[in-house]
Design an enzyme around this catalytic site. Structure first.
Site, PDB file in Angstrom:
ATOM      1  N   HIS A 291      36.428   8.584  26.093  1.00  0.00           N
ATOM      2  CA  HIS A 291      36.448   7.420  26.999  1.00  0.00           C
ATOM      3  C   HIS A 291      36.494   7.816  28.476  1.00  0.00           C
ATOM      4  O   HIS A 291      36.068   7.064  29.336  1.00  0.00           O
ATOM      5  CB  HIS A 291      37.593   6.463  26.643  1.00  0.00           C
TER       6      HIS A 291
ATOM      7  N   HIS B  22      36.675   0.234  29.287  1.00  0.00           N
ATOM      8  CA  HIS B  22      38.063   0.550  28.933  1.00  0.00           C
ATOM      9  C   HIS B  22      39.066   0.296  30.059  1.00  0.00           C
ATOM     10  O   HIS B  22      40.273   0.320  29.835  1.00  0.00           O
ATOM     11  CB  HIS B  22      38.204   1.967  28.350  1.00  0.00           C
ATOM     12  N   HIS B  23      38.564   0.037  31.297  1.00  0.00           N
ATOM     13  CA  HIS B  23      39.477  -0.350  32.385  1.00  0.00           C
ATOM     14  C   HIS B  23      39.344  -1.818  32.762  1.00  0.00           C
ATOM     15  O   HIS B  23      39.886  -2.254  33.775  1.00  0.00           O
ATOM     16  CB  HIS B  23      39.260   0.526  33.624  1.00  0.00           C
TER      17      HIS B  23
ATOM     18  N   HIS C 165      34.239   6.606  37.006  1.00  0.00           N
ATOM     19  CA  HIS C 165      34.124   7.361  35.752  1.00  0.00           C
ATOM     20  C   HIS C 165      33.779   6.467  34.554  1.00  0.00           C
ATOM     21  O   HIS C 165      33.134   6.926  33.609  1.00  0.00           O
ATOM     22  CB  HIS C 165      35.398   8.169  35.465  1.00  0.00           C
TER      23      HIS C 165
ATOM     24  N   ASP D 159      45.133   3.493  26.056  1.00  0.00           N
ATOM     25  CA  ASP D 159      44.986   4.348  27.240  1.00  0.00           C
ATOM     26  C   ASP D 159      46.212   4.226  28.144  1.00  0.00           C
ATOM     27  O   ASP D 159      46.818   5.214  28.557  1.00  0.00           O
ATOM     28  CB  ASP D 159      43.705   3.919  27.981  1.00  0.00           C
TER      29      ASP D 159
ATOM     30  N   LYS E 111      34.704  11.389  33.973  1.00  0.00           N
ATOM     31  CA  LYS E 111      35.506  12.141  34.948  1.00  0.00           C
ATOM     32  C   LYS E 111      34.900  13.509  35.237  1.00  0.00           C
ATOM     33  O   LYS E 111      35.302  14.185  36.180  1.00  0.00           O
ATOM     34  CB  LYS E 111      36.948  12.289  34.456  1.00  0.00           C
TER      35      LYS E 111
END
Ligand SMILES: [Fe+2]
Length: 340
Positions: free
Chosen positions: A199, A252-253, A228, A281, A203
């Site tokens: 995930h 995912h954010h 990222h 996370d 980065k």
């Protein structure tokens, strides 16, 4: 035509009616190429298979100790790699079709066809079973290679960014535990594990200094760090995963109320897998050590998701995460969620 020098095929007939058994024996002797064996009950079949084995089974579905389609399940459990041909007395197509759906390779109707037809049916059944087993093995091999590749990608990133070493693996463990608690299928969980393991892949495009710097980042640097999610999604977009892995990474954010990034998606615009990833996370990140601060601990992590349930995090996922941590504690970050 069969090779006349091929060894005879070891066939086991499981049939309690002596007349039917005698007829098959005669017909097959005429056709040739078989070592014919006969037992009358399921228990005797088990004993025979344990002691002698067979290359195919002709199976009557009404035995003294086993009746109906359940007989097929029992035989498959006894010999999972064995081709099974159901031998049905009911001149009933439906039983045969149901038997094939239940995992048999074929069926024969008693009193229909000669020895050559029985012989051909058995040979095709053996062939079909061999292909089935090979296909299954190669699918499993592919799946294993895929997971190994994803793990290698995961390690590549973590070698470059040692401060978050193990983060993706631990998020994957927790995410899978949450998904399992919510009753998701193994297939969906495999996808969730895959997305979780990479995930933070994007980065790779963020200077490692930004990732490990203690203290606050400038707005510009923070913008790069936030990129990222989209970068990671772009990297895997061309891979034909059987799951929406790119969307999991991109989202995912994201937060339910639209306060997340990169797109500010709200509610059900965020796919379910990403809603689990978001919680796993954050819980992993807060409960573990980070370069810019010591570990805040599990209690702080659980407060974050509890305090922001519904606004940031999916309440069902929060509920499942709390339940998982309550029963498993930090051991949930341990090894092998899917048994690989
Ligand atoms: Fe991330």
């Amino acid at each position: 035509m069969r090779d006349p020098n091929a060894p005879p095929i070891r066939l086991l007939l499981v049939e309690d009616n002596p007349g039917d058994a005698r007829l098959v024996r005669l017909l097959l002797a005429e056709a040739g190429g078989f070592e014919f064996n006969h037992v009358e009950t399921m228990a005797a079949a088990k004993a025979w298979l344990d002691g002698n084995g067979a290359e195919a089974v002709l199976l009557d579905l009404s035995l003294p100790d086993s009746h109906g389609l359940e007989t097929i399940d029992r035989m498959r459990r006894l010999a999972p790699l064995m081709p099974i041909i159901v031998f049905t007395g009911l001149a009933d197509e439906d039983t045969g079709v149901a038997a094939v759906k239940r995992g048999c390779q074929d069926y024969l109707v008693k009193g229909v066809g000669d020895g050559h037809m029985i012989s051909r049916t058995v040979l095709y059944a053996i062939e079909r079973k061999t292909l089935e087993v090979e296909r299954q093995q190669s699918a499993e091999r592919m799946k294993k290679v895929l997971l190994q590749t994803v793990r290698a990608m995961s390690l590549t990133l973590e070698m470059r960014d040692p401060y978050t070493a193990g983060h993706q693996r631990r998020v994957a463990q927790l995410a899978v535990a949450i998904g399992r608690h919510m009753g998701w299928s193994e297939h969906t969980l495999e996808g969730l594990q895959t997305g979780a393991l990479i995930h933070d892949l994007g980065k790779i495009n963020v200077p490692s200094d930004f990732l490990s710097r203690p203290g606050k980042l400038s707005d510009a640097a923070f913008g790069v760090v936030r990129s990222h999610a989209a970068v990671g999604a772009e990297i895997v977009e061309g891979i034909d995963f059987p799951w929406p892995v790119a969307a999991m990474i991109r989202q995912h954010h994201e937060r339910l109320d639209g306060s997340g990034y990169p797109l500010g998606l709200v509610g059900s615009q965020i796919i379910p897998e990403a809603r689990i990833l978001a919680v796993a996370d954050v819980v992993e990140a807060i409960s573990s050590h980070r370069p810019y601060r010591p570990a805040l601990g599990m209690e702080a992590a659980l407060s974050e998701i509890r305090d922001h349930t519904v606004t940031r995090y999916d309440p069902e996922v929060v509920e499942a995460c709390l339940a998982v941590i309550r029963t498993e504690g930090e051991a949930v970050f341990g090894e092998a969620a899917l048994g690989h």
